[in-house]
Design an enzyme around this catalytic site. Structure first.
Site, PDB file in Angstrom:
ATOM      1  CB  SER A 154      -0.952   0.004   1.199  1.00 45.02           C
ATOM      2  OG  SER A 154      -0.234  -0.060   2.422  1.00 45.02           O
ATOM      3  CE1 TYR A 155       5.757   5.267   2.758  1.00 46.11           C
ATOM      4  CE2 TYR A 155       7.344   3.821   1.685  1.00 46.11           C
ATOM      5  CZ  TYR A 155       7.040   5.014   2.306  1.00 46.11           C
ATOM      6  OH  TYR A 155       8.017   5.969   2.468  1.00 46.11           O
TER       7      TYR A 155
END
Length: 252
Positions: A154-155
Site C-alpha cells: 500500500s505504501y
C-alpha cells in the site's frame, strides 16, 4: 540566505524527516508552515525553529487526508507572509510490514489517504499562489515503490501514485514557471536507530547494500537537496525523480 523572504509549506514538518527539511530551509532564512497530526510536536518544532533561526513559523494540526485541511494550511501561509514559494509534501502513514495478501481495505486506505490524496489536495490548494511566485513543488516518494520492496504494497502504491501525479503536474504547470520534482530518500530516523540497537547484525547487512555506507541525514542530505530543487539553480529541472539513497537506488 538563499530562501530569505520565501515561504515554504512542509507537511509532516514537526518531526523526523520533515523537521530535518524544515531546519535546512530555516537556516537559509525561509518562513515556514508545518503540518502534522500532533499539535504538541508542531508547537515544539515552531519554538525550536523560531528561537534558533529568527524566522516565522506557523502550523496547522490536522488530517491531510481530509479535503478541507489543505486549504487551511495554505491560508495559514498566506495569512502569515502573503505568499507561497515552495510546497513540500513529505507526510505519509502506512501499514509497512503487512504483506499484500494480509492487507485490509482500511490498511490500503490509510496509505492512499495520507499520501496520495494528501499530496493531491495540497497541490491543488497551493497552485494559485505558486503561479504568482513561479514556485516549486517537491513531493516525497520511496524506493519501496521503485524496487517493489517486501511488505510495502500500500505504501509503494501511494508513493508511485504520487510520482505519476508529479509528472503530470510538471507537464501541466510548466507554462506557469512551476517546477515539480520527486525525491526518494533513505534516512536515518529515530525508528531506524532503535532498529540498529535491537538488530545490529541485520543493520550491518543492510548497510552493506548502500554503496556510500550510511543512511542519509534528514537535514544535510535530504533537506539540502530540497533546497537545491527549490532554488533558482534548479529552475530548469522538472518532472524528475531523484533517489537520495547513497547509491542503493540505482535505476535506468
Amino acid at each position: 540566505m538563499k530562501m530569505k523572504s520565501k515561504t515554504v509549506i512542509i507537511t509532516g514538518g514537526g518531526k523526523g524527516i520533515g523537521f530535518g527539511v524544515a531546519t535546512a530551509f530555516a537556516k537559509e532564512g525561509a518562513d515556514i508552515v508545518i503540518t502534522g497530526r500532533q499539535e504538541s510536536a508542531l508547537a515544539a518544532a515552531k519554538e525550536k525553529l523560531e528561537s534558533a533561526y529568527g524566522i516565522r513559523v506557523g502550523y496547522v494540526a490536522g488530517d491531510l487526508g481530509l479535503e478541507e485541511t489543505a486549504p487551511k494550511v495554505v491560508a495559514k501561509a498566506i495569512e502569515m507572509t502573503g505568499r507561497l514559494d515552495v510546497l513540500i509534501n513529505n507526510a505519509q502513514a502506512s501499514k509497512s510490514g503487512v504483506m499484500l495478501a494480509d492487507h485490509t481495505k482500511a490498511d490500503f486506505d490509510l496509505a492512499i489517504n495520507s499520501g496520495l490524496y494528501a499530496t493531491f489536495f495540497m497541490m491543488r490548494a497551493a497552485f494559485p499562489y505558486l503561479k504568482e511566485t513561479q514556485g516549486s513543488v517537491i513531493n516525497f516518494a520511496s524506493g519501496a515503490g521503485l524496487a517493489g520492496r517486501l511488505g510495502q504494497s500500500s505504501y509503494a502504491a501511494a508513493k508511485e501514485g504520487i510520482r505519476g501525479l508529479s509528472r503530470v503536474a510538471a507537464t501541466e504547470w510548466g507554462e506557469y514557471g512551476i517546477n515539480v520534482n520527486v525525491v526518494c530518500p533513505l534516512v536515518e530516523t529515530e525508528q531506524l536507530k532503535k532498529w540498529k540497537e535491537e538488530y545490529p547484525d541485520v543493520y550491518a547487512k543492510t548497510i552493506k547494500g548502500v554503496p556510500l555506507g550510511r543512511f542519509g541525514d534528514a537535514e544535510k542530505d535530504i533537506g539540502r537537496t530540497c533546497l537545491f530543487l527549490a532554488s533558482e539553480d534548479a529552475s530548469y529541472i522538472s518532472g524528475e525523480t531523484i533517489t537520495l539513497q547513497g547509491g542503493s537506488g540505482l535505476r535506468p
